[in-house]
Design a protein around this motif. Structure first.
Motif, mmCIF file in Angstrom:
data_model
loop_
_atom_site.group_PDB
_atom_site.id
_atom_site.type_symbol
_atom_site.label_atom_id
_atom_site.label_comp_id
_atom_site.label_asym_id
_atom_site.label_seq_id
_atom_site.Cartn_x
_atom_site.Cartn_y
_atom_site.Cartn_z
ATOM 1 N N UNK A 1 0.773 -1.268 -0.105
ATOM 2 C CA UNK A 1 0.149 0.018 -0.063
ATOM 3 C C UNK A 1 0.896 1.439 0.026
ATOM 4 N N UNK A 2 1.989 1.270 1.015
ATOM 5 C CA UNK A 2 2.819 2.560 0.687
ATOM 6 C C UNK A 2 3.313 2.841 -0.343
ATOM 7 N N UNK A 3 3.813 1.648 -1.262
ATOM 8 C CA UNK A 3 4.587 1.845 -2.502
ATOM 9 C C UNK A 3 3.632 2.534 -3.298
ATOM 10 N N UNK B 1 2.083 -7.575 3.753
ATOM 11 C CA UNK B 1 1.201 -7.388 5.148
ATOM 12 C C UNK B 1 2.319 -6.762 6.283
ATOM 13 N N UNK B 2 3.462 -7.420 6.254
ATOM 14 C CA UNK B 2 4.379 -7.065 7.308
ATOM 15 C C UNK B 2 5.004 -5.833 6.938
ATOM 16 N N UNK B 3 5.232 -5.485 5.695
ATOM 17 C CA UNK B 3 5.959 -4.372 5.421
ATOM 18 C C UNK B 3 5.009 -3.205 5.360
ATOM 19 N N UNK B 4 3.630 -3.400 5.094
ATOM 20 C CA UNK B 4 2.578 -2.357 5.368
ATOM 21 C C UNK B 4 2.636 -1.881 6.759
ATOM 22 N N UNK C 1 4.807 -2.118 9.179
ATOM 23 C CA UNK C 1 6.220 -1.618 9.588
ATOM 24 C C UNK C 1 5.987 -0.204 9.200
ATOM 25 N N UNK C 2 5.339 0.090 7.741
ATOM 26 C CA UNK C 2 5.318 1.489 7.180
ATOM 27 C C UNK C 2 4.279 2.257 8.174
ATOM 28 N N UNK C 3 3.584 1.724 8.919
ATOM 29 C CA UNK C 3 2.439 2.396 9.398
ATOM 30 C C UNK C 3 0.984 2.453 8.866
ATOM 31 N N UNK C 4 0.862 1.633 7.886
ATOM 32 C CA UNK C 4 -0.475 1.379 7.328
ATOM 33 C C UNK C 4 -1.193 0.249 7.923
ATOM 34 N N UNK D 1 -4.136 -0.371 8.794
ATOM 35 C CA UNK D 1 -5.663 -0.880 8.158
ATOM 36 C C UNK D 1 -5.268 -2.078 7.190
ATOM 37 N N UNK D 2 -4.348 -1.494 5.863
ATOM 38 C CA UNK D 2 -4.400 -2.210 4.934
ATOM 39 C C UNK D 2 -3.232 -3.442 5.285
ATOM 40 N N UNK D 3 -2.220 -3.253 6.223
ATOM 41 C CA UNK D 3 -1.536 -4.443 6.747
ATOM 42 C C UNK D 3 -2.554 -5.332 7.289
ATOM 43 N N UNK D 4 -3.442 -4.900 8.323
ATOM 44 C CA UNK D 4 -4.147 -6.099 9.035
ATOM 45 C C UNK D 4 -5.085 -6.696 8.105
ATOM 46 N N UNK D 5 -5.709 -6.116 7.075
ATOM 47 C CA UNK D 5 -6.379 -6.491 6.347
ATOM 48 C C UNK D 5 -5.563 -7.615 5.180
ATOM 49 N N UNK D 6 -4.491 -7.518 4.948
ATOM 50 C CA UNK D 6 -3.699 -8.593 4.274
ATOM 51 C C UNK D 6 -3.258 -9.629 5.083
ATOM 52 N N UNK D 7 -3.110 -9.311 6.241
ATOM 53 C CA UNK D 7 -2.688 -10.408 7.343
ATOM 54 C C UNK D 7 -4.033 -11.270 7.478
ATOM 55 N N UNK D 8 -5.246 -10.616 7.479
ATOM 56 C CA UNK D 8 -6.363 -11.357 7.669
ATOM 57 C C UNK D 8 -6.449 -12.163 6.351
ATOM 58 N N UNK D 9 -6.268 -11.721 5.148
ATOM 59 C CA UNK D 9 -6.534 -12.433 3.850
ATOM 60 C C UNK D 9 -5.526 -13.569 3.770
ATOM 61 N N UNK D 10 -4.337 -13.431 4.261
ATOM 62 C CA UNK D 10 -3.203 -14.505 4.330
ATOM 63 C C UNK D 10 -3.697 -15.759 5.196
ATOM 64 N N UNK D 11 -4.174 -15.245 6.322
ATOM 65 C CA UNK D 11 -4.570 -16.149 7.381
ATOM 66 C C UNK D 11 -5.584 -16.956 6.844
ATOM 67 N N UNK D 12 -6.774 -16.414 6.343
ATOM 68 C CA UNK D 12 -8.119 -16.969 5.967
ATOM 69 C C UNK D 12 -7.573 -18.209 4.426
ATOM 70 N N UNK D 13 -6.847 -17.812 3.618
ATOM 71 C CA UNK D 13 -6.233 -18.397 2.512
ATOM 72 C C UNK D 13 -5.505 -19.659 3.291
ATOM 73 N N UNK D 14 -4.493 -19.322 4.359
ATOM 74 C CA UNK D 14 -3.928 -20.504 4.787
ATOM 75 C C UNK D 14 -4.581 -21.576 5.617
ATOM 76 N N UNK D 15 -5.854 -20.901 6.136
ATOM 77 C CA UNK D 15 -6.531 -21.834 6.924
ATOM 78 C C UNK D 15 -7.581 -22.554 5.940
ATOM 79 N N UNK D 16 -7.967 -22.008 4.696
ATOM 80 C CA UNK D 16 -8.657 -22.759 3.837
ATOM 81 C C UNK D 16 -7.764 -23.861 3.133
#
Length: 256
Positions: free
Chosen positions: A24-26, A210-213, A215-218, A220-235
């Motif tokens: 997101x920051x990029x 997600x981690x990079x977002x 660390x850059x202070x984003x 909302x977007x970082x947590x959204x990416x984390x949640x998306x990755x977690x759901x994918x891994x869980x699936x």
């Protein structure tokens, strides 16, 4: 200065980058550089995981704002590189605005044909198998499972199946197929084959971004990416576990 064309160029660049899996920051940084070429008092870009908002304002003009909804993002580092190259040349004055917009519009959203994607999906499991200690039997069976995975993904995308459901079904089918074939083939490490076969589904890039977002202070977007990755891994985990269990039941002759 054509302010509308400036904001369209910035939003198009941001959309292409988000679709390609850029952080997101990029995306915001690239868009802000393009917007600042308008030399207005206000030039801001706000980027979320699934949307873009950009605005230009100056005392002598009417405010110009554009919003874009972004769906179905993936990973395409080459496309990100192309957008960065065009935006840098434009911001450096090496390319006129209209040409930059046209070149961004000429970047294909789908770079390779389906057959190339399927070939890569076949090769990746075969390449991971030796990394996990597999020998030729595991490599060949992993390649076969890669072909099955490519078929499932192709059909699922053609039917517009939800990404979470597609990942779950894909891992289920692959795990079940490995167990059923493994029961008839001796001397094959099924764990290596299953792990190798589901590697194309693992959201490694999404977790990194997600981690990079974050660390850059984003956040909302970082947590959204984390949640998306977690759901994918869980699936993937649920599908693989269910596939192994059902295949084991079939091999054992049914539930007792």
């Amino acid at each position: 200065m054509d302010y509308k064309l400036v904001i369209r160029t910035a939003v198009l660049a941001g959309e292409l980058m988000l679709l390609s899996g850029a952080e997101t920051y990029r995306v915001e940084d690239t868009m802000n550089h393009i917007l600042k070429t308008a030399h207005t008092k206000t030039a801001e870009a706000l980027v979320f995981r699934t949307g873009i908002l950009a605005t230009i304002d100056n005392p002598d003009i009417e405010p110009v704002t554009m919003m874009r909804r972004v769906k179905n993002s993936g990973t395409n580092l080459n496309r990100i590189m192309q957008v960065n190259d065009i935006s840098r040349k434009y911001c450096a004055g090496e390319m006129p605005l209209k040409e930059a917009y046209e070149r961004l519009g000429g970047i294909q959203k789908k770079q390779y044909k389906t057959g190339i994607y399927n070939l890569a999906t076949l090769i990746i499991p075969a390449g991971f198998a030796p990394l996990f200690g597999g020998q030729m039997p595991e490599i060949l069976l992993s390649a076969a499972m890669g072909a099955l995975l490519a078929l499932i993904i192709t059909v699922g995308k053609r039917w517009n199946v939800n990404g979470f459901i597609l990942d779950t079904v894909s891992s289920f089918m692959v795990a079940a197929a490995v167990f059923l074939l493994g029961a008839k083939i001796s001397g094959v490490d099924l764990d290596i084959v299953i792990i190798s076969a589901i590697m194309p589904l693992v959201p490694g890039v999404a977790i990194t971004n997600a981690v990079r977002d974050i660390l850059q202070g984003d956040y909302m977007s970082g947590n959204a990416r984390v949640l998306e990755a977690f759901l994918t891994a869980a699936g993937i985990a649920i599908g693989a576990g269910a596939g192994m269990w059902i295949a084991g039941v079939i091999i054992a002759g049914g539930v007792r």
